[in-house]
Design a protein around this motif. Sequence first.
Motif, PDB file in Angstrom:
ATOM      1  N   ILE A  28       0.841  -1.199   0.000  1.00 12.97           N
ATOM      2  CA  ILE A  28       0.000   0.000   0.000  1.00 12.97           C
ATOM      3  C   ILE A  28       0.876   1.249   0.000  1.00 12.97           C
ATOM      4  O   ILE A  28       1.716   1.435   0.893  1.00 12.97           O
ATOM      5  CB  ILE A  28      -0.955   0.015   1.207  1.00 12.97           C
ATOM      6  N   TYR A  29       0.681   2.093  -1.006  1.00  4.36           N
ATOM      7  CA  TYR A  29       1.370   3.378  -1.116  1.00  4.36           C
ATOM      8  C   TYR A  29       0.370   4.498  -0.822  1.00  4.36           C
ATOM      9  O   TYR A  29      -0.695   4.561  -1.448  1.00  4.36           O
ATOM     10  CB  TYR A  29       1.922   3.597  -2.525  1.00  4.36           C
ATOM     11  N   VAL A  30       0.707   5.371   0.110  1.00  4.84           N
ATOM     12  CA  VAL A  30      -0.105   6.562   0.375  1.00  4.84           C
ATOM     13  C   VAL A  30       0.694   7.766  -0.101  1.00  4.84           C
ATOM     14  O   VAL A  30       1.788   8.036   0.419  1.00  4.84           O
ATOM     15  CB  VAL A  30      -0.449   6.699   1.866  1.00  4.84           C
ATOM     16  N   VAL A  31       0.166   8.462  -1.103  1.00  2.64           N
ATOM     17  CA  VAL A  31       0.873   9.609  -1.689  1.00  2.64           C
ATOM     18  C   VAL A  31       0.190  10.879  -1.199  1.00  2.64           C
ATOM     19  O   VAL A  31      -0.954  11.161  -1.562  1.00  2.64           O
ATOM     20  CB  VAL A  31       0.869   9.546  -3.230  1.00  2.64           C
ATOM     21  N   GLU A  32       0.887  11.625  -0.354  1.00  2.00           N
ATOM     22  CA  GLU A  32       0.293  12.799   0.291  1.00  2.00           C
ATOM     23  C   GLU A  32       0.792  14.099  -0.330  1.00  2.00           C
ATOM     24  O   GLU A  32       2.005  14.315  -0.468  1.00  2.00           O
ATOM     25  CB  GLU A  32       0.607  12.800   1.785  1.00  2.00           C
ATOM     26  N   GLN A  33      -0.132  14.971  -0.656  1.00  2.00           N
ATOM     27  CA  GLN A  33       0.197  16.312  -1.142  1.00  2.00           C
ATOM     28  C   GLN A  33       0.331  17.225   0.070  1.00  2.00           C
ATOM     29  O   GLN A  33      -0.636  17.485   0.778  1.00  2.00           O
ATOM     30  CB  GLN A  33      -0.897  16.825  -2.084  1.00  2.00           C
ATOM     31  N   VAL A  34       1.545  17.733   0.313  1.00  2.00           N
ATOM     32  CA  VAL A  34       1.801  18.511   1.527  1.00  2.00           C
ATOM     33  C   VAL A  34       1.830  20.017   1.281  1.00  2.00           C
ATOM     34  O   VAL A  34       1.917  20.799   2.228  1.00  2.00           O
ATOM     35  CB  VAL A  34       3.134  18.076   2.190  1.00  2.00           C
ATOM     36  N   ASP A  35       1.753  20.446   0.027  1.00  2.00           N
ATOM     37  CA  ASP A  35       1.745  21.888  -0.248  1.00  2.00           C
ATOM     38  C   ASP A  35       0.335  22.439  -0.084  1.00  2.00           C
ATOM     39  O   ASP A  35      -0.614  21.707   0.207  1.00  2.00           O
ATOM     40  CB  ASP A  35       2.287  22.172  -1.653  1.00  2.00           C
ATOM     41  N   SER A  36       0.180  23.737  -0.300  1.00  2.00           N
ATOM     42  CA  SER A  36      -1.109  24.404  -0.084  1.00  2.00           C
ATOM     43  C   SER A  36      -1.901  24.607  -1.384  1.00  2.00           C
ATOM     44  O   SER A  36      -2.954  25.244  -1.372  1.00  2.00           O
ATOM     45  CB  SER A  36      -0.895  25.760   0.593  1.00  2.00           C
ATOM     46  N   ARG A  37      -1.413  24.063  -2.481  1.00  2.23           N
ATOM     47  CA  ARG A  37      -2.124  24.203  -3.756  1.00  2.23           C
ATOM     48  C   ARG A  37      -3.393  23.345  -3.726  1.00  2.23           C
ATOM     49  O   ARG A  37      -3.530  22.440  -2.887  1.00  2.23           O
ATOM     50  CB  ARG A  37      -1.229  23.759  -4.910  1.00  2.23           C
TER      51      ARG A  37
END
Length: 325
Positions: A147-156
Motif C-alpha cells: 500500500i502506497y499513500v501519496v500525500e500532497q503537503v503543499d497548499s495548492r
Amino acid sequence: MWNCFLRVMRHYVFKKKILYYGLLVFTFVILLHPDRNARGTYEFITKENIFHNLLKETATNFSSTAISDCDYYDVINDESTLPINIVEEDLIEGHRIRDGGEYAPLDCKPKFSTAVIVPYRDRAEQLRGFLVYMHMFLRRQHIHYRIYVVEQVDSRPFNKAKLINIGAVAAMRAGYPCLVFHNVDLLPFKPANLYACTKLPRHMSSSINKFRFVLPYLNLFEGAISIASKQFKVVNGMSNEHFGLNGYDDDLYSRLESHKIKLTRFEPTTSRYYMFSHQKQIKRQNKNILNHVKETMLIDGLSSLKYTEVAVVLHPLFTHIMVDL
C-alpha cells in the motif's frame, strides 16, 4: 341509464387507482432493492471466467519460498462480507505485514503482485481505519501487495491525478505489474473482489452504497480501479493539470478509449463498496483539458511529471510518499 353510467365510471376510477398504487409499490420495491436491476446495467466477467481473465504476474523483485501455488478458487467464490466496523479495530497480532505495508502469504506462492495507490491529504482518522480494514481484507486474498499513500503537503488545490501518477511511478520502479488506484473513503465489502489486474482495465467499485449499489453511468471509471502497469504507460498515465478539478477519471477513460482499450467489471454483487460520508469540496471541470485529451496525452502525463519529493517513510502499514506539487 344514468346508474349504469355511474357504475362504469366507478369501475374505471377503481381500476385506475389500482394501477396507480401498483406503480407506486413497484417503484418503492425498486428503490429499496436497486441491485435487482443492477445486473442488467452493464456487462461483466462472470465468476467462472474471472480466473482466466486475470493477469498472472508477480513483481520483478518478489520471490517466495513456498512450495505450492496459491489457489484462488475459494477466494473468487467467497460469498462472505467483511463488517465495516473493522475500521475501529486494530490489526491482529502476528499479521506479518512488513514495513512499508507489504504482505505476501507464507504458506503458498502468490500469482499476483499489486500496488494499491492512495492519493491523500488531511484525512488522518479515515486513513487509519482504511489501512486496518484493507490489510484485513487483502490478507484473505492470497496475493502479494503493498500500500502506497501519496500525500500532497503543499497548499495548492488537491491534484488526485498527479498524486496517482507519482504513486504509479514509485510502484513501477519497485517492479509491480498491477496498479490499483483507490480513494481513501471507499471500502470493498467482499473478498471475492480480487485485487489483481484483469487483461483489461477494471472498474472495481461499480456498486457503491452512495448510489444505492447501481452504476450511475457506463463510462464511470473512478473510485477504485485496476490497470496493468504496461497499459498505464501506454496511455502516458493521467493528466497532471487537474488541480482542484473533477474529470481526471474521464481523462483516463478518454486516454484508454483513444488506444481502443476497453474497461471491464465484475458483477454488481461482487463489486460492492461502502463510501464514508464527508464534506465534499467544491470542484470544477476544465473542459479544455477533457476536450483535447487525444492531442495532449503524449505530452501531459508520466512523461511530463515534475514534483518535489519531501520524504518517503516506511510505516508499519504503508509506504508514505510526501510530495510538493
